[in-house]
Design a protein around this motif. Structure first.
Motif, PDB file in Angstrom:
ATOM      1  N   PHE A 272       4.347  -1.834  15.745  1.00  0.00           N
ATOM      2  CA  PHE A 272       4.893  -1.916  14.383  1.00  0.00           C
ATOM      3  C   PHE A 272       4.851  -0.523  13.736  1.00  0.00           C
ATOM      4  N   PRO A 273       5.616   0.412  14.272  1.00  0.00           N
ATOM      5  CA  PRO A 273       5.500   1.813  13.836  1.00  0.00           C
ATOM      6  C   PRO A 273       5.873   2.041  12.380  1.00  0.00           C
ATOM      7  N   ARG A 274       6.717   1.194  11.809  1.00  0.00           N
ATOM      8  CA  ARG A 274       7.125   1.407  10.423  1.00  0.00           C
ATOM      9  C   ARG A 274       6.128   0.823   9.425  1.00  0.00           C
ATOM     10  N   ARG A 275       5.133   0.104   9.928  1.00  0.00           N
ATOM     11  CA  ARG A 275       4.162  -0.541   9.037  1.00  0.00           C
ATOM     12  C   ARG A 275       2.842   0.223   8.967  1.00  0.00           C
ATOM     13  N   ILE A 276       2.590   1.097   9.934  1.00  0.00           N
ATOM     14  CA  ILE A 276       1.298   1.788  10.036  1.00  0.00           C
ATOM     15  C   ILE A 276       1.514   3.289   9.862  1.00  0.00           C
ATOM     16  N   ASP A 277       0.774   3.891   8.924  1.00  0.00           N
ATOM     17  CA  ASP A 277       0.936   5.314   8.635  1.00  0.00           C
ATOM     18  C   ASP A 277       0.003   6.204   9.448  1.00  0.00           C
ATOM     19  N   GLY A 278      -1.034   5.638  10.030  1.00  0.00           N
ATOM     20  CA  GLY A 278      -1.960   6.421  10.830  1.00  0.00           C
ATOM     21  C   GLY A 278      -2.996   5.522  11.467  1.00  0.00           C
ATOM     22  N   VAL A 279      -3.696   6.044  12.467  1.00  0.00           N
ATOM     23  CA  VAL A 279      -4.701   5.280  13.212  1.00  0.00           C
ATOM     24  C   VAL A 279      -5.985   6.091  13.314  1.00  0.00           C
ATOM     25  N   LEU A 280      -7.119   5.411  13.061  1.00  0.00           N
ATOM     26  CA  LEU A 280      -8.437   5.955  13.353  1.00  0.00           C
ATOM     27  C   LEU A 280      -9.099   5.011  14.351  1.00  0.00           C
ATOM     28  N   ALA A 281      -9.212   5.458  15.604  1.00  0.00           N
ATOM     29  CA  ALA A 281      -9.798   4.650  16.679  1.00  0.00           C
ATOM     30  C   ALA A 281     -11.167   5.218  17.032  1.00  0.00           C
ATOM     31  N   MET A 282     -12.209   4.382  16.926  1.00  0.00           N
ATOM     32  CA  MET A 282     -13.586   4.847  17.102  1.00  0.00           C
ATOM     33  C   MET A 282     -14.219   4.228  18.345  1.00  0.00           C
ATOM     34  N   CYS A 283     -14.896   5.067  19.124  1.00  0.00           N
ATOM     35  CA  CYS A 283     -15.654   4.648  20.323  1.00  0.00           C
ATOM     36  C   CYS A 283     -14.837   3.706  21.198  1.00  0.00           C
ATOM     37  N   THR A 284     -13.614   4.087  21.487  1.00  0.00           N
ATOM     38  CA  THR A 284     -12.637   3.165  22.050  1.00  0.00           C
ATOM     39  C   THR A 284     -12.448   3.340  23.555  1.00  0.00           C
ATOM     40  N   PRO A 285     -12.581   2.256  24.332  1.00  0.00           N
ATOM     41  CA  PRO A 285     -12.133   2.282  25.728  1.00  0.00           C
ATOM     42  C   PRO A 285     -10.617   2.124  25.729  1.00  0.00           C
TER      43      PRO A 285
ATOM     44  N   PRO B 256       0.825  -1.209   0.000  1.00  0.00           N
ATOM     45  CA  PRO B 256       0.000   0.000   0.000  1.00  0.00           C
ATOM     46  C   PRO B 256       0.864   1.266   0.000  1.00  0.00           C
ATOM     47  N   ARG B 257       0.314   2.323  -0.591  1.00  0.00           N
ATOM     48  CA  ARG B 257       0.975   3.628  -0.501  1.00  0.00           C
ATOM     49  C   ARG B 257       0.906   4.153   0.923  1.00  0.00           C
ATOM     50  N   ARG B 258      -0.203   3.847   1.609  1.00  0.00           N
ATOM     51  CA  ARG B 258      -0.364   4.190   3.016  1.00  0.00           C
ATOM     52  C   ARG B 258      -1.293   3.166   3.651  1.00  0.00           C
ATOM     53  N   THR B 259      -1.003   2.805   4.891  1.00  0.00           N
ATOM     54  CA  THR B 259      -1.783   1.809   5.627  1.00  0.00           C
ATOM     55  C   THR B 259      -2.332   2.454   6.894  1.00  0.00           C
ATOM     56  N   VAL B 260      -3.646   2.389   7.048  1.00  0.00           N
ATOM     57  CA  VAL B 260      -4.312   2.964   8.213  1.00  0.00           C
ATOM     58  C   VAL B 260      -4.889   1.832   9.055  1.00  0.00           C
ATOM     59  N   ALA B 261      -4.502   1.796  10.330  1.00  0.00           N
ATOM     60  CA  ALA B 261      -5.097   0.853  11.280  1.00  0.00           C
ATOM     61  C   ALA B 261      -6.327   1.509  11.877  1.00  0.00           C
ATOM     62  N   THR B 262      -7.452   0.818  11.832  1.00  0.00           N
ATOM     63  CA  THR B 262      -8.686   1.390  12.353  1.00  0.00           C
ATOM     64  C   THR B 262      -9.518   0.300  13.006  1.00  0.00           C
ATOM     65  N   GLY B 263     -10.407   0.717  13.900  1.00  0.00           N
ATOM     66  CA  GLY B 263     -11.255  -0.242  14.595  1.00  0.00           C
ATOM     67  C   GLY B 263     -12.226   0.485  15.489  1.00  0.00           C
ATOM     68  N   SER B 264     -13.276  -0.230  15.858  1.00  0.00           N
ATOM     69  CA  SER B 264     -14.277   0.342  16.749  1.00  0.00           C
ATOM     70  C   SER B 264     -14.268  -0.394  18.073  1.00  0.00           C
ATOM     71  N   SER B 265     -14.650   0.313  19.128  1.00  0.00           N
ATOM     72  CA  SER B 265     -14.695  -0.228  20.487  1.00  0.00           C
ATOM     73  C   SER B 265     -13.321  -0.804  20.846  1.00  0.00           C
TER      74      SER B 265
END
Length: 456
Positions: free
Chosen positions: A144-157, A122-131
């Motif tokens: 794995f900081p060199r593998r993930i370009d950004g994070v979208l964390a939703m409704c997360t404890p 991928p040109r960019r990889t975003v890790a995302t998830g809910s709860s």
């Protein structure tokens, strides 16, 4: 006509049983299979924009119906993001249900390895998830900081350990105040976890029918900062009784039903012992810190109860200790440190059982403050976002990744962007009624309360 191609491949040290299946002649591709026993699904759009969204699913309690892993906080999220040209990937994790955070990180990175070898880098990889999947996404980026370009964390404890200790506090107060003489209710290391949950839920059901029981339910819920508003579609109840009935539903189903004795038993099976504790917790002080304190006092006045006496009962009740090794396991595998070098966007409802207080705690943990943006939607219940709101949050993150600077996150601009996507992507799911309805975007400025039981 669908084409099915069965491939068995061994890649590196991973044992992968793959069953790629081409989608309809739209040009899209669907790949399903297993990596070391974890089912996965990859969806490729007709024209890939170079971005991979790797989605971590929420905590699934035991007995969750089996279904193929998929992407998104809503069932229609997958269709929307494929139409936008994103590649989507999701592992179902080894073990699938329960507290599989350690396994989840390993399985998601294994899926990313597979994707890069069989589909492309991928040109960019975003890790995302809910709860709970949002916590997994943050842990994935930290490990794995060199593998993930950004994070979208939703409704997360985000502080899972803190959330589980707050759930223990709620269960402890309910048992002590509503069912002190019931020996079948054991909160940790229960001999019959399901029976413990059932008996405590029965105590809540009985308690909600009296003003005294309702006041005690309000007090217990305050130890998790839970608000008496349980609908994403209806306004907050105006009466004390209405709010406590909402609290009872939230607490019985979530804090007791999912994270009570059954959830604690599952947690202990992964952590190698019980990590949850309330030794040293001063519940009178916790109530003073809770943003529900004034509400609890009103409920006690309405019921004609002495709040001081109930707090004294909690102070005198036998406490629960954590096993040191299990506590260390939690801190190592289940609590993000705020060290991910990639940008992070969080999306949270202002009212949620997984309280927005986690956002304030996480902001205090993040080392590079400029790499975090926290967005809030003024709506109640868990993960009550529209696809449009999810899309706007992702666009905020991708702008930062691509341009090296954050766009404005003024709620008016965010709401205008979400509104422009139209009603097709403006459905909100309501846990309380199991229904969907169109709602306008509700991004808002919000400052959460401090987390009552942070793990550090």
């Amino acid at each position: 006509m669908k084409r099915f191609i069965k491939i068995v491949a061994a890649v590196a040290a991973l044992s992968m049983l793959l069953t790629p299946a081409a989608a309809e002649t739209s040009g899209r591709q669907t790949y399903t299979g297993e990596i070391d026993g974890a089912a996965f699904k990859v969806e490729m759009p007709e024209r890939w924009n170079g971005t991979l969204l790797i989605f971590s699913h929420p905590y699934y309690p035991d007995g969750m119906p089996a279904f193929p892993p998929g992407y998104g906080n809503r069932v229609d999220s997958e269709r929307f993001f494929l139409e936008q040209g994103y590649a989507l990937a999701a592992s179902d994790f080894r073990g699938r249900t329960g507290f599989v955070v350690k396994e989840a990180v390993r399985d998601q990175i294994g899926l990313l390895d597979w994707f890069e070898q069989h589909v492309g880098r991928p040109r960019r990889t975003v890790a995302t998830g809910s709860s709970g999947g949002g916590t997994i996404s943050l842990l994935l980026a930290e490990q794995f900081p060199r593998r993930i370009d950004g994070v979208l964390a939703m409704c997360t404890p985000i502080d899972l350990y803190g959330q589980l200790n707050m759930s223990l506090d709620i269960n402890f107060a309910l048992k002590t105040l509503l069912a002190p003489q019931d020996p079948a209710i054991e909160l940790v290391n229960a001999r019959d976890p399901k029976m413990s949950v059932s008996r405590l839920q029965a105590a809540i059901a009985a308690g909600i029918e009296t003003p005294q029981g309702r006041a005690r339910i309000a007090l217990a819920s305050a130890f998790g900062n839970v608000t008496g508003w349980n609908s994403a579609l209806d306004p907050k109840p105006s009466s004390i009784e209405g709010q406590i009935r909402a609290l009872a539903a939230i607490t019985s189903g979530g804090s007791v039903g999912v994270f009570g004795a059954v959830g604690q038993a599952d947690l202990a099976s992964h952590a190698g012992g019980n990590p949850s504790y309330n030794v040293g917790v001063d519940y009178a002080r916790q109530l003073l810190k809770s943003d529900q304190s004034a509400f609890v006092r009103s409920a006690y006045r309405e019921a004609g109860l002495d709040l001081g006496k109930d707090l004294a009962r909690l102070a005198a009740a036998p406490r629960i200790s954590a096993e040191p090794a299990a506590r260390q396991w939690m801190l190592r595998y289940a609590v993000p440190r705020g060290t991910a070098p990639s940008p992070v966007v969080t999306l949270h409802n202002t009212v949620d059982l997984a309280v927005a207080d986690h956002e304030r705690w996480y902001a205090e943990q993040v080392r590079a403050e400029g790499e975090l943006r926290q967005l809030f939607v003024d709506r109640a219940t868990h993960c009550a976002f529209t696809v449009a709101e999810e899309s706007v949050a992702l666009d905020t993150l991708l702008t930062r990744i691509d341009r090296g600077r954050w766009p404005t996150t003024d709620p008016r601009r965010l709401n205008a962007s979400a509104l422009a996507l139209g009603e097709d992507w403006s459905q909100v799911y309501d846990f309380a009624t199991n229904t969907d309805a169109v709602r306008p975007p509700a991004f808002a400025t919000y400052r959460p309360s401090p987390l009552l039981r942070p793990s550090r």
